[in-house]
Design an enzyme around this catalytic site. Structure first.
Site, PDB file in Angstrom:
ATOM      1  N   MET A   1      39.243  42.409  41.696  1.00  0.00           N
ATOM      2  CA  MET A   1      38.252  41.904  42.633  1.00  0.00           C
ATOM      3  C   MET A   1      38.272  42.760  43.884  1.00  0.00           C
ATOM      4  O   MET A   1      39.329  43.110  44.384  1.00  0.00           O
ATOM      5  CB  MET A   1      38.561  40.453  42.999  1.00  0.00           C
ATOM      6  CG  MET A   1      37.726  39.907  44.138  1.00  0.00           C
ATOM      7  SD  MET A   1      35.964  39.966  43.828  1.00  0.00           S
ATOM      8  CE  MET A   1      35.848  38.816  42.482  1.00  0.00           C
ATOM      9  N   CYS A   2      37.077  43.071  44.353  1.00  0.00           N
ATOM     10  CA  CYS A   2      36.970  43.904  45.548  1.00  0.00           C
ATOM     11  C   CYS A   2      35.802  43.441  46.396  1.00  0.00           C
ATOM     12  O   CYS A   2      34.952  42.679  45.954  1.00  0.00           O
ATOM     13  CB  CYS A   2      36.770  45.374  45.163  1.00  0.00           C
ATOM     14  SG  CYS A   2      38.042  46.024  44.070  1.00  0.00           S
ATOM     15  N   GLY A   3      35.790  43.931  47.623  1.00  0.00           N
ATOM     16  CA  GLY A   3      34.653  43.730  48.500  1.00  0.00           C
ATOM     17  C   GLY A   3      33.970  45.062  48.734  1.00  0.00           C
ATOM     18  O   GLY A   3      34.639  46.092  48.885  1.00  0.00           O
ATOM     19  N   SER A  51      37.393  46.810  49.952  1.00  0.00           N
ATOM     20  CA  SER A  51      38.682  46.113  49.940  1.00  0.00           C
ATOM     21  C   SER A  51      39.063  45.869  48.486  1.00  0.00           C
ATOM     22  O   SER A  51      38.203  45.842  47.601  1.00  0.00           O
ATOM     23  CB  SER A  51      38.591  44.786  50.695  1.00  0.00           C
ATOM     24  OG  SER A  51      37.679  43.910  50.062  1.00  0.00           O
ATOM     25  N   ASN A  76      33.583  46.693  42.089  1.00  0.00           N
ATOM     26  CA  ASN A  76      34.100  45.331  42.100  1.00  0.00           C
ATOM     27  C   ASN A  76      33.881  44.756  40.704  1.00  0.00           C
ATOM     28  O   ASN A  76      32.801  44.252  40.398  1.00  0.00           O
ATOM     29  CB  ASN A  76      33.371  44.483  43.145  1.00  0.00           C
ATOM     30  CG  ASN A  76      33.754  43.013  43.047  1.00  0.00           C
ATOM     31  OD1 ASN A  76      34.812  42.670  42.542  1.00  0.00           O
ATOM     32  ND2 ASN A  76      32.876  42.150  43.518  1.00  0.00           N
TER      33      ASN A  76
END
Length: 580
Positions: A1-3, A51, A76
């Site tokens: 998971m990423c931003g 992120s 993501n």
């Protein structure tokens, strides 16, 4: 998971509030890359912020990834099928390598690579040689990605919008296409950018022919029922060919396995996996399957949400008082009934909502079937005042979703993903904070297996074809409904949701099943709807869970209609826009 946060403009002032929201989605890494692109008469600046929540491989793959030729990837997602990725490898790096190894920089090769990938994703990819920014979500839209309107001081693509005070108008990216932005066609005038003529929508279908994961499948239109599928008097569930049941169980088990086996091991005594758990058949069955792929010595957290709802509490009090008055009148007239009993003041908890009660029942079944597992039933109790205090934050996160129904669904997900609750340990209630970074959700089963009341209504009016058409519509509109909103809400806590029922391998297989093998709406509610999964759950000895009727999350948790009534019933309120 990423931003993900991508910005394009001539001057890019920092938006700390927006960057903070991106950072919250990925607590393990936050990095920024900028690129100045010299054009014929001016310079445009590109900013990439990423992120990372590290869940794959033996190291943190810090993003944005930057190639030798200057290409940039913000990814993501999770790749569960389509690439051979070892447990120690990182899927983001493997995808970037495939993109970097392209023999040319045409759109078609990128489309072909994405068509082979199964898993939730959203991405922004800068191809420096082509002068193009590509961005997209998977065909189901399981990860959020928003886009600002094409004209303004800055063009933005991001996982989540900034705060209400600073955000520009944004909309969810349409999953039907892969989007391409030609940097050299962006118009700039008076420090404003106009990307309208620079944006292209690319068809997902590769030039080499359709791949497995490039589109939502069409449901089998066959409605000829073999004699074996006719209703049998006294049968608990519709008679269904065991071959369909076995194929469904095997495909779903493989989907659960792929979504569980690569989760990093937890700290001693902690859980690597949590499940959004109402006690219904959808979540109960994937919980049962997940047991096989998590080491037995580890606990599994079952997140069960309940709201203190003043409106529901007041309604229950009124009903109890009316019952007391009715019994008292009968006693005065000497006309008591055998069924009349003394109605006492409420002693149950305000958190004994429908989902809490069914959750406990299904927990007992899981403990009976798998007694070796430490099932941690996490009671997430939400006080009314705490819910009100978090309301504005949830509204900001769910934007651009903006109806009362959106809010009533977003609230339980936000509190569940926070993972704060209570455990009942031998009669003693203690506070508990789950450290699981992956949450499994049962979303998708209703769409695939005929679980909604509207499927039954369509069947009653238009027969089998009506049910097929309604189920196809639900499948087709999944990308436009709630998945992006749910991702923005849940990921704000630095955790990831995974959807075993929405594996495109499983979806493609179930689409080929005739409708009578998935649901038989001649049977009553709680029997004929989603009959395939009910039969599978019954065979797994989840007898009580198998018979549970469909209940919407907002009513099961009592997150809907929390304000006291002010004259009349509050019907049809869900679609209304939120005023404040």
């Amino acid at each position: 998971m990423c931003g993900i946060l991508f910005s394009l403009g001539q001057s890019l002032d920092p938006d700390d509030a927006h960057k903070d929201r991106i950072a919250a989605r990925g607590p393990d890494s936050l990095q920024e890359v900028t690129r100045d692109v010299q054009r014929e008469s001016d310079t445009i600046r590109l900013r990439f912020v990423s992120s990372v929540l590290a869940l794959r491989g033996d190291h943190v793959a810090r993003q944005p990834l930057v190639g030798k030729s200057g290409n940039v990837l913000c990814w993501n997602g999770q790749i569960f099928e389509g690439m051979d990725i070892a447990l120690e490898q990182n899927d983001t790096e493997m995808l970037f390598q495939a993109l970097e190894n392209r023999t040319d920089h045409t759109d078609s090769l990128l489309i072909e690579i994405l068509a082979t990938i199964e898993g939730p994703y959203a991405f922004v990819y800068y191809d420096r040689d082509a002068g193009t920014i590509y961005f997209a979500r998977d065909v189901f839209g399981r990860r959020s990605l928003l886009m600002s309107y094409p004209t303004g001081s800055v063009f933005t693509v991001a996982s989540v919008a900034s705060s209400a005070a600073t955000r520009d108008a944004m909309e969810e990216i349409d999953c039907r296409w892969i989007w391409a932005l030609d940097i050299h066609k962006v118009k700039v005038e008076s420090d404003k950018v106009d990307c309208s003529s620079a944006l292209r929508k690319l068809e997902r279908i590769p030039s080499t022919g359709s791949m497995q994961f490039d589109k939502i499948p069409t449901i089998n239109q066959s409605i000829a029922l073999p004699e074996a599928f006719l209703p049998v008097v006294g049968a608990r569930y519709p008679v269904t060919d065991q071959a369909y049941v076995d194929a469904f169980i095997d495909s779903l088990a493989q989907s659960v396995k792929r979504r569980v086996e690569n989760i990093p091991p937890p700290r001693d005594g902690q859980s690597r996996l949590a499940i959004l758990f109402s006690g219904g058949v959808d979540c109960a069955f994937i919980t049962h399957l997940a047991h096989s792929y998590v080491p037995v010595g580890e606990p599994i957290d079952l997140l069960n949400v309940a709201f203190e709802n003043p409106r529901a509490i007041a309604s229950a009090k009124r009903e109890r008082e009316e019952r007391q008055r009715t019994v008292a009148r009968r006693r005065l007239k000497g006309k008591e009934k055998a069924t009349d009993i003394e109605v006492k003041e409420q002693t149950t908890s305000p958190y004994d909502v429908p989902d809490r009660l069914t959750g406990r029942e299904t927990l007992e079944e899981l403990q009976r079937i798998h007694p070796e597992r430490d099932w941690r039933f996490v009671e997430v109790d939400v006080k009314y005042q705490e819910c009100q205090a978090m309301r504005s934050n949830v509204l900001d996160l769910m934007y651009p979703s903006d109806t009362e129904m959106d809010l009533s669904l977003a609230l339980p997900l936000w509190f569940a993903a926070r993972r704060h609750g209570y455990l009942d340990r031998e009669g003693s209630r203690e506070e508990y904070k789950s450290e699981a970074k992956v949450l499994l959700s049962g979303l998708g089963a209703d769409e695939l297996l005929g679980g909604y009341a509207r499927h039954r209504r369509a069947f009653e009016v238009h027969g089998w074809q009506g049910a097929i058409d309604e189920m196809q519509m639900d499948l087709d509109r999944l990308p436009f409904r709630n998945l992006g909103r749910d991702d923005r809400i849940i990921s704000s806590h630095g955790v990831e949701t995974r959807f075993p029922y929405l594996s495109l391998s499983l979806v493609n297989e179930l689409a080929q099943f005739p409708i009578h093998a998935k649901c038989d709406l001649r049977f009553p509610e709680g029997v004929g709807d989603k009959s395939l999964i009910r039969i599978a759950a019954e065979q797994a000895d989840l007898t009580s869970a198998a018979s549970k009727k469909k209940r919407a999350m907002q009513f099961g948790t009592r997150s809907a209609r929390m304000e006291p009534e002010e004259g009349g019933k509050l019907r049809g309120m869900g679609a209304q826009k939120i005023k404040s």
